[in-house]
Design a protein around this motif. Sequence first.
Motif, mmCIF file in Angstrom:
data_model
loop_
_atom_site.group_PDB
_atom_site.id
_atom_site.type_symbol
_atom_site.label_atom_id
_atom_site.label_comp_id
_atom_site.label_asym_id
_atom_site.label_seq_id
_atom_site.Cartn_x
_atom_site.Cartn_y
_atom_site.Cartn_z
ATOM 1 N N ASP A 67 27.717 25.368 16.410
ATOM 2 C CA ASP A 67 28.094 26.770 16.221
ATOM 3 C C ASP A 67 29.482 26.873 15.588
ATOM 4 O O ASP A 67 30.351 26.045 15.829
ATOM 5 C CB ASP A 67 28.126 27.490 17.583
ATOM 6 N N ARG A 123 19.353 26.420 10.076
ATOM 7 C CA ARG A 123 18.656 25.668 11.127
ATOM 8 C C ARG A 123 17.242 25.394 10.616
ATOM 9 O O ARG A 123 16.813 26.013 9.637
ATOM 10 C CB ARG A 123 18.632 26.357 12.482
ATOM 11 N N ASP A 209 27.422 30.045 23.344
ATOM 12 C CA ASP A 209 28.016 29.061 22.435
ATOM 13 C C ASP A 209 29.070 28.210 23.161
ATOM 14 O O ASP A 209 29.211 27.009 22.903
ATOM 15 C CB ASP A 209 28.674 29.758 21.230
HETATM 16 MG MG MG Z 1 24.781 30.995 17.381
#
Ligand code: MG
Length: 290
Positions: A67, A123, A209
């Motif tokens: 992240d 991703r 996160d």
């Molecule tokens: Mg994220």
Amino acid sequence: MDIERFLVKEGKKLDLRDHPTDHSGDYSDKDAAAKDLTANIERMSELQDILYAQDVYSLLVVFQAMDAAGKDGVIKHVMSGVNPQGVSVVSFKVPSAEEMDHDYLWRCQRSLPERGRIGIFNRSHYEEVLVVRVHKGILQAQQLPSEIKADNDIWEKRFKHIRDWESHLYENGTRVIKFFLNVSRNEQKKRFLERISEPEKNWKFSMGDVKERTYWTDYMKAYAEAIESTSTKEAPWYIIPADKKWFTRLAVSEVIVKTLEALDLKYPVLSEERKAELVQARTLLEAESE
Ligand code: MG
Ligand code: ATP
């Protein structure tokens, strides 16, 4: 720029410690890099136009990172000059119920760019050997046969599925390049703190996160193994230093331009018949009364 230094060579042992997160090559600062980034964006736009017209190849660009490593910013900046009709961006989140009812490559397969287009995966299928590997409970919750969930070789097997799938894509004209944006744990902390202290960045902050960050070492291990096992000549991984956002963007743009330049891109050659048709069309248009 020497992009080879970011390339993970097939079959070579990977140690992420050999890949500095704050490297910025011959560039001293953002201003020094800006001119080259602009030139790359223009070049990408020209190449994409031919890619689209030729309608033979497609390019799949995969982004994976921890992240706050800057995936979103890279996608926004690097693709800024490209014709939106020729690009698709897909963000892969926690799989939906429908996606869970299929094999893990299904949602990626159906999101692939068409011929002539550039597809971006924010991703990707790699989450299946990263987050799913780091958090054991995720695999156990997947609707897979129990012997598969209990298989000690599951990750090796998934690496092979992925290599085979990407090779299949290559053989069909899709070029796959994969970027790991390599940010340091310290820089991530700095960026999280900015997200907390700057009101216009608050929306980006997620408590999850911060929790995920505690698994840093497990993630780095999973990344190193996944990258080492799936970087091939046909679908290479590039490990891009990500502590300086301006350098990350430049390096990614450089790799994309060089990948497109290596393709045999050319505008379609018109057949004699088609040329005659154009002549006829011109005559018709010119003969029109105002
Ligand atoms: Mg994220
Ligand atoms: P940003 O935070 O910048 O918006 P992001 O990519 O982190 O972007 P999020 O919605 O925060 O988006 O996170 C998506 C989450 O989905 C990530 O934690 C990721 O690990 C998770 N995820 C993606 N694919 C899978 C998968 N196949 N199985 C389980 N979790 C997944």
